[in-house]
Design a protein around this motif. Structure first.
Motif, PDB file in Angstrom:
ATOM      1  N   UNK A 135       0.843  -1.194   0.000  1.00 33.09           N
ATOM      2  CA  UNK A 135       0.000   0.000   0.000  1.00 33.09           C
ATOM      3  C   UNK A 135       0.874   1.240   0.000  1.00 33.09           C
ATOM      4  N   UNK A 136       0.435   2.230  -0.766  1.00 37.09           N
ATOM      5  CA  UNK A 136       1.189   3.477  -0.873  1.00 37.09           C
ATOM      6  C   UNK A 136       0.681   4.486   0.144  1.00 37.09           C
ATOM      7  N   UNK A 137       1.472   5.536   0.429  1.00 35.81           N
ATOM      8  CA  UNK A 137       1.020   6.581   1.347  1.00 35.81           C
ATOM      9  C   UNK A 137      -0.302   7.174   0.877  1.00 35.81           C
ATOM     10  N   UNK A 138      -1.117   7.677   1.835  1.00 33.38           N
ATOM     11  CA  UNK A 138      -0.712   8.154   3.168  1.00 33.38           C
ATOM     12  C   UNK A 138      -0.645   7.079   4.243  1.00 33.38           C
ATOM     13  N   UNK A 139      -1.089   5.864   3.973  1.00 31.44           N
ATOM     14  CA  UNK A 139      -1.001   4.781   4.944  1.00 31.44           C
ATOM     15  C   UNK A 139      -0.208   3.633   4.324  1.00 31.44           C
ATOM     16  N   UNK A 140       1.101   3.805   4.221  1.00 30.60           N
ATOM     17  CA  UNK A 140       1.910   2.828   3.480  1.00 30.60           C
ATOM     18  C   UNK A 140       2.039   1.498   4.207  1.00 30.60           C
ATOM     19  N   UNK A 141       2.170   0.459   3.431  1.00 25.10           N
ATOM     20  CA  UNK A 141       2.445  -0.877   3.949  1.00 25.10           C
ATOM     21  C   UNK A 141       3.236  -1.621   2.891  1.00 25.10           C
ATOM     22  N   UNK A 142       4.348  -2.161   3.294  1.00 26.01           N
ATOM     23  CA  UNK A 142       5.188  -2.884   2.345  1.00 26.01           C
ATOM     24  C   UNK A 142       5.783  -4.093   3.041  1.00 26.01           C
ATOM     25  N   UNK A 143       6.509  -4.904   2.295  1.00 24.58           N
ATOM     26  CA  UNK A 143       6.949  -6.201   2.787  1.00 24.58           C
ATOM     27  C   UNK A 143       8.441  -6.191   3.108  1.00 24.58           C
ATOM     28  N   UNK A 144       8.787  -7.084   4.050  1.00 25.78           N
ATOM     29  CA  UNK A 144      10.178  -7.161   4.502  1.00 25.78           C
ATOM     30  C   UNK A 144      11.079  -7.758   3.432  1.00 25.78           C
ATOM     31  N   UNK A 145      10.524  -8.638   2.629  1.00 24.77           N
ATOM     32  CA  UNK A 145      11.267  -9.244   1.520  1.00 24.77           C
ATOM     33  C   UNK A 145      10.440  -9.090   0.248  1.00 24.77           C
ATOM     34  N   UNK A 146      11.134  -8.987  -0.888  1.00 21.55           N
ATOM     35  CA  UNK A 146      10.460  -8.772  -2.166  1.00 21.55           C
ATOM     36  C   UNK A 146      10.099 -10.111  -2.811  1.00 21.55           C
ATOM     37  N   UNK A 147       8.865 -10.168  -3.354  1.00 18.71           N
ATOM     38  CA  UNK A 147       8.396 -11.361  -4.046  1.00 18.71           C
ATOM     39  C   UNK A 147       7.834 -10.961  -5.413  1.00 18.71           C
ATOM     40  N   UNK A 148       7.841 -11.869  -6.401  1.00 16.21           N
ATOM     41  CA  UNK A 148       7.257 -11.551  -7.716  1.00 16.21           C
ATOM     42  C   UNK A 148       5.740 -11.451  -7.620  1.00 16.21           C
ATOM     43  N   UNK A 149       5.170 -10.651  -8.467  1.00 13.38           N
ATOM     44  CA  UNK A 149       3.719 -10.478  -8.492  1.00 13.38           C
ATOM     45  C   UNK A 149       3.287 -10.272  -9.943  1.00 13.38           C
ATOM     46  N   UNK A 150       2.214 -10.947 -10.358  1.00 18.94           N
ATOM     47  CA  UNK A 150       1.718 -10.825 -11.734  1.00 18.94           C
ATOM     48  C   UNK A 150       0.355 -10.138 -11.738  1.00 18.94           C
ATOM     49  N   UNK A 151       0.045  -9.485 -12.867  1.00 24.41           N
ATOM     50  CA  UNK A 151      -1.176  -8.707 -12.996  1.00 24.41           C
ATOM     51  C   UNK A 151      -1.790  -8.966 -14.385  1.00 24.41           C
ATOM     52  N   UNK A 152      -3.119  -8.959 -14.485  1.00 27.17           N
ATOM     53  CA  UNK A 152      -3.760  -9.164 -15.802  1.00 27.17           C
ATOM     54  C   UNK A 152      -3.627  -7.914 -16.681  1.00 27.17           C
ATOM     55  N   UNK A 153      -3.266  -8.124 -17.912  1.00 25.42           N
ATOM     56  CA  UNK A 153      -3.113  -7.014 -18.867  1.00 25.42           C
ATOM     57  C   UNK A 153      -4.207  -7.177 -19.916  1.00 25.42           C
ATOM     58  N   UNK A 154      -5.389  -6.683 -19.587  1.00 29.38           N
ATOM     59  CA  UNK A 154      -6.557  -6.904 -20.438  1.00 29.38           C
ATOM     60  C   UNK A 154      -6.953  -5.628 -21.158  1.00 29.38           C
TER      61      UNK A 154
END
Length: 693
Positions: A135-154
């Motif tokens: 999650x981006x600011x104003x209430x950010x949340x991110x992960x301690x380690x990076x993982x791959x993530x895929x998204x639909x390109x429709x």
């Protein structure tokens, strides 16, 4: 002629003026190239090359119609910190114009795979949000380690891909070369992208295969050490080994080891205290293995620094919950706490230096050397990584973080090799320590067995019958052997001596002193039947032979069998007074045995009438203590003895309340003429039932 020249000059002037008034030709507008993605459907296609890039944040930058021709161009196979934007934290946008051309007969559904980007991001396709990571600011949340993530390109096969990235505020160990995308995104059909995503996860697992096997070993060792510690809570070595082997497992779980996406706040909050506990356990383990636990100053400083490091670890971890909005003061606090933790990490060198002065066996030398090597690597690594974006030191990345060798895709760095060496050396040293303890325990058990055998001789299995008296006695040591004693000795003149006493201390030392006392007592009883003379002789023999200890004792002399008056002579050496019927006997105060060589003792004579009840006891009865710390006390003891219990009943009452010291009770009841005398003895090494005659 002059007129012609003037007219010519005028025409030239006018022509020049007209030429200057004509509009200048406009430069050609910049065009942003479109990346044509061919071959989708036969595999994945990397979206590499130059992307449009801009620092800052603006919602209009997600739309396809926005003109980004004046943006700078940046590569996506390296973070923005390595491309002219070092140490930048905050928002930035990546944009790329795409035209997807699938292979003949391929699906029209596509997916986008982003393998690594810091720290949180959103993905837009033609202005439409298609997914996010964190999650981006104003209430950010991110992960301690990076993982791959895929998204639909429709939707349309032609358009603009925009990635909005946010980099969290930099920490003390953050590199200046960080932020944004680390690898080119991939486009492909859903099945192929899914396979690629799984392949990426498998590559993580393959890199950590050795760590998985090491974790199993660490968990086994930790569990074994906890079991050994529960058997003997005084063996602190085992609990520190358990903590030292278990904390790396917890720390690696917070990383990428088990592919669990821990949020940064939770993971960092747990990581810092665990990191502190790991180092603290190493300190105390070195104290025990290097035989430094007798150095009170060093042990005290170890405890002080351990407390300070644990507090600093909790405070540093607590900052993580607010790090998304970290300002200058939080970064300064993080820098201060991190510097303190790093400085305290040097403390093992002090312990190792003190250990080198001791005479250690080979296993402990290996521990000291491997610990020195590991701490040196960690100290150099931390020092070179701390504030590296300001110092620009590359020692950590060039040397410390460079693998020494690679086996089946598993990289072995210097820190990992040194930690494995330390772990194995500690296991070997603990094994040797356990063997040494077992040898000492066997020797101690042999000594205790000898002491028990001696005490079984000193506490008679049967008591002589005393005409005119009913005698009960009970003996319950606090440990396997105790420091209480009592004897009933018949004299040639028909009288009987009863001696009861308590040696200071417990255990084997007290039992050895008891054996000496009983031997001297028996020898003196053959010479004299006077209680005060026997106490005087005992005192002279014990002075200087009890290593600073002392003994309290009572000696009673019962009249001859033919004495119908029931006379009893009593002498006391600092012992608790006997209890006669319903109250204590008043005796003169006197010193315990073994304190002053020329101490003298008095004696009194009284008569016991039929039905009179006389009880003798040691302070273990009085000083029984309940679970909440309450003493048995005089009041309870008076009520107990006023009920004329047997010795076994009185002892059981104190044990049920909470025994802390050896307990011995002896009772004498004067019988009427014609009543049959009896004796009863209860001791732990005799038969479970009382021995009665």
């Amino acid at each position: 002629m002059r007129y012609r020249v003037a007219i010519s000059a005028l025409f030239v002037l006018i022509a020049t003026s007209l030429a200057g008034q004509q509009p200048a030709e406009k430069p050609a507008a910049k065009t942003v190239p479109t990346l044509v993605v061919r071959g989708v459907g036969r595999g994945v296609v990397p979206l590499d090359g130059s992307w449009q890039f801009h620092l800052g944040d603006n919602s209009r930058w997600a739309t396809a119609s926005f003109d980004d021709s004046n943006w700078e161009q940046i590569e996506v196979d390296a973070p923005w910190g390595a491309q002219n934007h070092p140490s930048y934290a905050g928002f930035a946008w990546y944009r790329r114009h795409l035209e997807v051309q699938p292979t003949s007969g391929a699906t029209q559904d596509y997916r986008l795979l982003i393998s690594h980007a810091e720290d949180a991001y959103e993905v837009y396709w033609n202005g439409v949000l298609i997914g996010s990571y964190g999650k981006l600011p104003p209430h950010p949340s991110w992960y301690y380690a990076e993982f791959p993530r895929s998204f639909p390109l429709t939707g349309s096969a032609y358009g603009v891909l925009a990635i909005r990235v946010w980099k969290a505020p930099l920490e003390s160990f953050s590199s200046e070369y960080s932020g944004g995308l680390y690898a080119a995104p991939l486009v492909g059909d859903p099945d192929t992208i899914t396979l690629k995503e799984k392949a990426t996860y498998w590559s993580y697992v393959r890199e950590d295969l050795f760590d998985y096997s090491l974790i199993l070993l660490r968990c086994f060792v930790a569990l074994l050490c906890v079991m050994l510690w529960t058997r003997n809570r005084r063996e602190h070595l085992f609990i520190w080994v358990a903590v030292l082997t278990a904390t790396p497992v917890a720390l690696e779980m917070l990383q990428r080891l088990f592919l669990i996406p821990f949020s940064y706040g939770v993971a960092r909050f747990l990581n810092q205290p665990l990191y502190a506990v790991y180092h603290i356990s190493l300190w105390f383990l070195l104290v025990w293995l290097l035989r430094l636990n007798d150095n009170r100053t060093l042990v005290r400083w170890t405890r002080i620094l351990a407390g300070c490091m644990l507090i600093a670890g909790f405070l540093d971890g607590a900052l993580a919950y607010f790090w998304g909005s970290a300002g200058l003061w939080m970064q300064l606090a993080d820098g201060f706490l991190t510097t303190f933790l790093m400085l305290v990490e040097i403390f093992p060198f002090v312990l190792i230096g003190a250990g080198f002065r001791r005479r250690l066996d080979a296993s402990r030398w290996v521990v000291a050397i491997s610990a020195t090597l590991l701490r040196t690597i960690d100290t150099v690594a931390d020092a070179s990584a701390l504030g590296q974006r300001f110092t620009h030191w590359s020692l950590f990345s060039d040397i410390i973080d460079t693998p020494l060798f690679v086996i089946q895709g598993v990289a072995f760095r210097a820190e990992k090799v040194a930690s494995i060496a330390l772990f194995l050396s500690i296991l070997f040293a603990v094994y040797r320590y356990a063997l040494e303890r077992q040898v000492r325990q066997n020797a101690l058990e042999q000594e205790m067995q000898s002491a028990r055998e001696i005490q079984q001789v000193l506490i008679p299995e049967t008591l002589p019958s005393l005409v005119g008296y009913a005698v009960t006695s009970a003996y319950q040591p606090a440990q396997e052997v105790g420091g209480d004693f009592f004897q009933i000795l018949s004299n040639p003149d028909g009288s009987t001596l009863i001696a009861l006493g308590d040696v200071s201390g417990k255990g084997l030392k007290a039992a050895m002193n008891v054996s000496m006392i009983v031997g001297v007592l028996r020898a003196l009883s053959d010479v004299s039947s006077s209680p005060k003379e026997i106490l005087g002789g005992l005192n002279r023999c014990l002075c200087g032979r009890m290593q600073g200890g002392f003994t309290t004792a009572l000696i009673l002399r019962l009249g001859a069998d033919c004495d119908p008056a029931g006379s009893v002579t009593i002498a006391n050496a600092g012992h608790l007074p006997p209890f006669l019927n319903y109250k204590e006997l008043m005796l003169e105060g006197s010193l315990p045995l073994g304190l002053a060589a020329f101490a003298s003792y008095d004696e009194i004579t009284l008569r016991l009438h039929p039905g009179d009840y006389l009880s003798l006891y040691t302070d273990g009865l009085l000083e029984a203590r309940s679970a909440n710390g309450e003493l048995y006390g005089f009041e309870r003891m008076h009520r107990l003895l006023a009920a004329h219990p047997t010795a076994q009943q009185a002892t059981e009452a104190a044990v049920a309340f909470g025994q802390e010291d050896d307990i011995t009770v002896l009772t004498l009841t004067r019988l009427a003429a014609g009543e049959e005398s009896s004796t009863s003895l209860v001791a732990p090494f005799l038969t479970p039932q009382a021995v009665t005659r």
